[in-house]
Design an enzyme around this catalytic site. Structure first.
Site, PDB file in Angstrom:
ATOM      1  N   GLY A  49       1.630  37.553   9.342  1.00 47.20           N
ATOM      2  CA  GLY A  49       1.549  36.460  10.421  1.00 47.20           C
ATOM      3  C   GLY A  49      -0.020  35.697   9.221  1.00 47.20           C
ATOM      4  O   GLY A  49      -0.922  36.471   9.332  1.00 47.20           O
ATOM      5  N   CYS A  50      -0.395  34.320   9.865  1.00 43.73           N
ATOM      6  CA  CYS A  50      -1.361  34.570   8.721  1.00 43.73           C
ATOM      7  C   CYS A  50      -2.140  34.596   9.658  1.00 43.73           C
ATOM      8  O   CYS A  50      -2.905  34.706   8.710  1.00 43.73           O
ATOM      9  CB  CYS A  50      -0.973  32.863   8.345  1.00 43.73           C
ATOM     10  SG  CYS A  50      -2.691  32.070   7.076  1.00 43.73           S
TER      11      CYS A  50
END
Lengths: 139, 418
Positions: A49-50
């Site tokens: 996930g970022c």
């Protein structure tokens, strides 16, 4: 609906009439998340996930799939705790078929967007992939 | 005798921020039932009505392809598009329109330089210097170029405050240094780099300087001739213009000697199956039908900024940033990331151990738009061992009330997570 857990969650969240109450409750629920072993908080278990990091582990017992997880962000951790509460201990097929509509009903659906970059969307995919894998093994 | 309390005429008196705000329709919407407090200007800026109207007029009244037709519409579109180029030239004080190349944005401008100038002039053993605080778009193109050429990418260290370690920079310069690629203002820290000195020092070793100016152009007067910069790149959308368009400024002598970037229409002089000759500057680097409306819209944005005055903008924002810094510092547990002595626009911060994602989510519920994460500067975050930051970034339409709303929001975030 997978089980009574979804109904219970919807009922709990309905007690709060504003977003602040819902978020406070969500953050509280994160504290009950069955935590992944800290040794497993590695790249193998990390959901890409970022922004917030999410780690997920799954195992099978008597034909049911169980999950443990963690995140470094409290809101993300609360959301994962909801998913684990609903999906953990279910049969693989039930996990695969779960529509998880409750997230919409408790007004947390915005966090499911792939562009939200909290790893949650990827997390659901990963949980379902585990279920697919365990289904193959148990058959 | 009573001495009247005379104040020097300040920006605050000559600059009517409420009148400015009235020109930006999107600033007046609500988010989650709260009035929007837009503090994500380093990501993209809102658009004034004048720019929106200009795009509308182009598509409603002028739409036609440029540089081609003899017909009236094409002439009008070309005049508008090239007129915008002239306006942008004057805005950065380039010496000629030939030095102003339209690109898709800063990223494409940097890639253009790396792919043409870089490929032509770089050999094995050469070095490219970048800094620790660069945006991915000013890292990756150079990394790719170095891999292709067997050259070395070297990283100028920064201090705890987020300033270039100048002695280290000097010691890294050598005859091997072919390119120095540096941001004018850091998008994550707000640091204004000492470009005057850096460019002069780099030139003493014969290095070419490429500047990522995306965060500078919206906030201060940039004069490419005074800087003596070789290449300067910036994006329209961060300076109140449309998305999808930006500028590469390059010194004419350098641009002339560079091979073209992409092949296609508009960039050619003559084409046969045996041999193509290329168009003159700036068209040599502008293959295909360009983003005509974008160029014209950017011209309108430049006109708008000039009507306020870049000096006025810089002075107003300096005051606002100082106020914001002071207010954030007054909150217990808030740590500002990036404390350079020369800063613009950016307030990157962390609240205790609270994850920036959590901070950003709660602020969003309150109608406050900030950016959270690594801001496309992952190496910088890794350098400091941070998961990211929350970043408030200011524009001239922001107010002290916006800062106050942010401060109240941060206090609310603290009650959630502490």
């Amino acid at each position: 609906m997978v089980n009574g857990q979804e109904a219970a969650i919807i009922e709990e969240f309905a007690l709060f009439d504003d977003w602040m109450g819902r978020y406070e409750h969500l953050i509280e629920l994160g504290k009950d998340l069955p935590l992944i072993d800290p040794d497993m908080q590695d790249d193998t278990h990390r959901i890409r996930g970022c922004q917030s990091q999410v780690w997920l582990h799954a195992f099978e017992e008597n034909g049911k799939v169980f999950f443990k997880a963690n995140s470094d962000a409290a809101i993300t951790k609360g959301l994962i705790a909801l998913l684990v509460r609903v999906l953990s201990g279910q049969a693989p097929q039930a996990i695969i078929d779960a529509p998880l509509g409750f997230l919409d009903q408790i007004e947390m659906k915005e966090h499911l967007s792939p562009t939200r970059k909290n790893g949650l969307d990827a997390m659901i995919k990963q949980m379902k992939l585990y279920a697919v894998a365990f289904k193959q093994i148990t058959h | 005798m009573n001495i009247p309390d005379i104040q020097s005429p300040s920006v605050a008196s000559s600059f009517d921020v409420q009148r400015i705000r009235a020109s930006f329709p999107n600033l007046h919407r609500e988010v989650h039932g709260n009035p929007l407090v837009y503090l994500d200007n380093a990501a993209t800026a809102q658009k004034p009505q004048l720019v929106i109207d200009r795009l509308n007029r182009y598509y409603s009244r002028e739409n036609s392809n440029v540089h081609r037709g003899v017909h009236t519409l094409s002439q009008e579109a070309t005049d508008a598009y090239e007129g915008a180029r002239e306006r942008i030239r004057a805005f950065i004080n380039a010496s000629s329109n030939h030095e102003v190349i339209y690109t898709r944005g800063t990223t494409e401008a940097i890639n253009l330089v790396a792919s043409t100038f870089g490929r032509k002039h770089l050999s094995a053993g050469d070095e490219i210097l970048i800094s620790t605080m660069e945006h991915h778009s000013n890292i990756v193109p150079w990394q790719m170029l170095c891999e292709e050429k067997g050259a070395t990418l070297r990283v100028i260290p920064i201090s705890k405050a987020g300033e270039i370690e100048y002695d280290a920079f000097l010691s890294m310069l050598s005859e091997r240094t072919k390119i120095v690629a540096i941001c004018h203002i850091s998008n994550t820290l707000g640091t204004i780099n000492p470009l005057d000195r850096m460019i002069a020092d780099a030139h003493r070793y014969g290095a070419t300087v490429v500047v990522d100016g995306a965060q500078a152009v919206p906030h201060m007067r940039v004069d490419v001739q005074a800087l003596d910069v070789d290449f300067y790149c910036f994006s329209s959308h961060k300076m109140f213009g449309p998305t999808g368009i930006g500028i590469l400024y390059g010194k004419e002598s350098l641009l002339e000697a560079m091979p073209p970037y992409q092949g296609g229409g508009d960039m050619i002089d003559t084409v046969s199956f045996e041999k193509t000759t290329y168009n003159t500057l700036p068209h040599k680097f502008e293959a295909g039908t360009p983003h005509i409306a974008g160029g014209i819209g950017l011209g309108a944005a430049v006109e708008y900024m000039e009507s306020i005055g870049l000096e006025t903008i810089a002075e107003y924002e300096r005051d606002l940033l100082a106020y914001g810094t002071e207010q954030l510092r007054s909150i217990e547990g808030v740590r500002i990331i990036g404390t350079a002595s020369q800063k613009a626009s950016v307030l990157s911060f962390l609240i205790g151990d609270i994850h920036p994602y959590d901070t950003g989510t709660i602020l969003d519920r309150l109608g406050i738009a900030v950016r959270t994460g690594h801001h496309c500067t992952q190496p910088l975050m890794d350098h400091w061992g941070l998961p990211g930051t929350a970043r408030a970034s200011l524009a001239f339409y922001n107010t002290r009330e916006d800062i106050d709303a942010l401060v109240a929001g941060i206090r609310k975030v603290k009650t959630f997570f502490e």
